[in-house]
Design a protein around this motif. Sequence first.
Motif, PDB file in Angstrom:
ATOM      1  N   UNK A  64       0.852  -1.193   0.000  1.00 24.53           N
ATOM      2  CA  UNK A  64       0.000   0.000   0.000  1.00 24.53           C
ATOM      3  C   UNK A  64       0.884   1.238   0.000  1.00 24.53           C
ATOM      4  N   UNK A  65       0.405   2.278  -0.636  1.00 23.27           N
ATOM      5  CA  UNK A  65       1.201   3.497  -0.727  1.00 23.27           C
ATOM      6  C   UNK A  65       0.290   4.685  -1.004  1.00 23.27           C
ATOM      7  N   UNK A  66       0.848   5.870  -0.821  1.00 21.77           N
ATOM      8  CA  UNK A  66       0.150   7.116  -1.135  1.00 21.77           C
ATOM      9  C   UNK A  66       0.907   7.802  -2.263  1.00 21.77           C
ATOM     10  N   UNK A  67       0.219   8.061  -3.353  1.00 20.40           N
ATOM     11  CA  UNK A  67       0.819   8.741  -4.497  1.00 20.40           C
ATOM     12  C   UNK A  67       0.737  10.245  -4.272  1.00 20.40           C
ATOM     13  N   UNK A  79      -8.638   9.680 -10.231  1.00 29.14           N
ATOM     14  CA  UNK A  79      -9.807   8.861  -9.871  1.00 29.14           C
ATOM     15  C   UNK A  79     -10.724   9.625  -8.926  1.00 29.14           C
ATOM     16  N   UNK A  80     -12.001   9.557  -9.202  1.00 30.63           N
ATOM     17  CA  UNK A  80     -12.970  10.305  -8.400  1.00 30.63           C
ATOM     18  C   UNK A  80     -13.682   9.440  -7.372  1.00 30.63           C
ATOM     19  N   UNK A  81     -13.530   8.120  -7.443  1.00 31.97           N
ATOM     20  CA  UNK A  81     -14.253   7.227  -6.542  1.00 31.97           C
ATOM     21  C   UNK A  81     -13.302   6.231  -5.890  1.00 31.97           C
ATOM     22  N   UNK A  82     -13.571   5.962  -4.608  1.00 29.34           N
ATOM     23  CA  UNK A  82     -12.814   4.912  -3.939  1.00 29.34           C
ATOM     24  C   UNK A  82     -13.325   3.562  -4.425  1.00 29.34           C
ATOM     25  N   UNK A  83     -12.455   2.573  -4.398  1.00 31.99           N
ATOM     26  CA  UNK A  83     -12.816   1.257  -4.891  1.00 31.99           C
ATOM     27  C   UNK A  83     -12.540   1.060  -6.367  1.00 31.99           C
ATOM     28  N   UNK A  84     -12.022   2.103  -7.043  1.00 35.48           N
ATOM     29  CA  UNK A  84     -11.706   1.985  -8.459  1.00 35.48           C
ATOM     30  C   UNK A  84     -10.564   0.996  -8.658  1.00 35.48           C
ATOM     31  N   UNK A  85     -10.759   0.037  -9.561  1.00 34.60           N
ATOM     32  CA  UNK A  85      -9.735  -0.971  -9.830  1.00 34.60           C
ATOM     33  C   UNK A  85      -8.809  -0.480 -10.939  1.00 34.60           C
ATOM     34  N   UNK A  86      -7.516  -0.772 -10.820  1.00 33.29           N
ATOM     35  CA  UNK A  86      -6.549  -0.382 -11.842  1.00 33.29           C
ATOM     36  C   UNK A  86      -5.512  -1.490 -11.977  1.00 33.29           C
ATOM     37  N   UNK A  87      -4.828  -1.500 -13.106  1.00 37.10           N
ATOM     38  CA  UNK A  87      -3.790  -2.485 -13.381  1.00 37.10           C
ATOM     39  C   UNK A  87      -2.416  -1.829 -13.309  1.00 37.10           C
ATOM     40  N   UNK A 166      -0.932  -3.539  -9.457  1.00 31.65           N
ATOM     41  CA  UNK A 166      -2.379  -3.676  -9.640  1.00 31.65           C
ATOM     42  C   UNK A 166      -3.068  -3.574  -8.286  1.00 31.65           C
ATOM     43  N   UNK A 167      -4.203  -2.882  -8.241  1.00 29.92           N
ATOM     44  CA  UNK A 167      -4.876  -2.746  -6.962  1.00 29.92           C
ATOM     45  C   UNK A 167      -6.132  -1.910  -7.029  1.00 29.92           C
ATOM     46  N   UNK A 168      -6.444  -1.270  -5.904  1.00 25.71           N
ATOM     47  CA  UNK A 168      -7.662  -0.477  -5.761  1.00 25.71           C
ATOM     48  C   UNK A 168      -7.329   0.879  -5.140  1.00 25.71           C
ATOM     49  N   UNK A 169      -8.166   1.852  -5.467  1.00 29.88           N
ATOM     50  CA  UNK A 169      -8.088   3.163  -4.829  1.00 29.88           C
ATOM     51  C   UNK A 169      -8.901   3.118  -3.543  1.00 29.88           C
ATOM     52  N   UNK A 170      -8.282   3.495  -2.416  1.00 30.47           N
ATOM     53  CA  UNK A 170      -8.982   3.465  -1.135  1.00 30.47           C
ATOM     54  C   UNK A 170      -9.227   4.858  -0.563  1.00 30.47           C
ATOM     55  N   UNK A 171      -8.512   5.857  -1.099  1.00 31.65           N
ATOM     56  CA  UNK A 171      -8.744   7.217  -0.624  1.00 31.65           C
ATOM     57  C   UNK A 171      -8.277   8.203  -1.679  1.00 31.65           C
ATOM     58  N   UNK A 188      -4.469   7.366  -2.329  1.00 35.65           N
ATOM     59  CA  UNK A 188      -3.945   6.223  -1.560  1.00 35.65           C
ATOM     60  C   UNK A 188      -4.439   4.936  -2.218  1.00 35.65           C
ATOM     61  N   UNK A 189      -3.526   4.006  -2.463  1.00 33.71           N
ATOM     62  CA  UNK A 189      -3.870   2.777  -3.170  1.00 33.71           C
ATOM     63  C   UNK A 189      -3.337   1.571  -2.399  1.00 33.71           C
ATOM     64  N   UNK A 190      -3.991   0.425  -2.616  1.00 34.26           N
ATOM     65  CA  UNK A 190      -3.544  -0.841  -2.034  1.00 34.26           C
ATOM     66  C   UNK A 190      -3.514  -1.886  -3.139  1.00 34.26           C
ATOM     67  N   UNK A 191      -2.714  -2.918  -2.937  1.00 32.83           N
ATOM     68  CA  UNK A 191      -2.572  -3.957  -3.947  1.00 32.83           C
ATOM     69  C   UNK A 191      -3.654  -5.005  -3.796  1.00 32.83           C
TER      70      UNK A 191
END
Length: 291
Positions: A64-67, A79-87, A166-171, A188-191
């Motif tokens: 997990x990290x903060x960009x 990204x405007x929404x949390x939970x957005x999936x990315x590769x 690859x992961x999700x946007x959490x904040x 903020x993203x997590x894998x």
Amino acid sequence: MLKMLKITHATTWIQCLLHGLLWTAGTQANAQSLTPTAGAALYSTKNTAAPEDRILVQAWAETETIISSPIVGLIKQIPSRVGTRFEKGEEIVQFDCTENAAKAQIAQSELTAAAESLEAKIRLKSMDAASEIEVTTAAAQVAKAEAQFKLAQYQVSQCKLQAPFSGYVVRVMGKPYQTTTVGQQLVEIISTGIPKLRVSASSKLFTKIRVGTWLKVTIDETSLSYDAVVSMVNARIDPVNQTFEMEARLRMAGPNLLPGMSGTAVIASVARPKPTTASPLSSVPPVARKP
């Protein structure tokens, strides 16, 4: 006669005052005799020791990290929404790069001019029309222009931030069309993948838990239990809380286990849990069972 009445009233008032003082002193003495017992009961209640085998567990994402913003710029896309999936490698944040692109063109032009000047100095030197110091100075100008051009190119590359995994946007902390400063937190993203477990246990269990010890983990949010094995043990005991930390890995993926969930664990039997049809640490969700 009047004097006698005054003396009688004064005596009566003094007697009432003495009775009142004696009653107050007796009440305080009774209260003091009761206070230690109540205080001791309260103290013993607050300091009731937790069971020695109590092990606390919390699920964490593998990475997990903060960009943050590497440049001063205007956010063009985020990204405007949390939970957005990315590769991995996908563009997450994009800045308006008009200014940086213009600076890169200026740097490239200066590099071209410096290179032409160096070539001219070299030709003049071959005809003894230029000194060695002039050629050296021209070469230094070329090196300076090259460095400035590389810096401008790097700034252009920072206009598009790609996902490191690859992961999700959490904040989401940034907004479109917002001007950012260097170091400002944006996303903020997590894998993805099986969460790891951070475990905290009493120091009295330190001699009983080692790398490879199996735990029976129960998650509070789902009331489901999982098998996990200790993969790392901290080399230091917390002197204040008398606890030590470790990491554990789930034997297989949980169906509803998410980073941030917490629970408790107990030390499982010495024997390794029997394997199921699913392979260890596979991405296929296992059938979790009630504890």
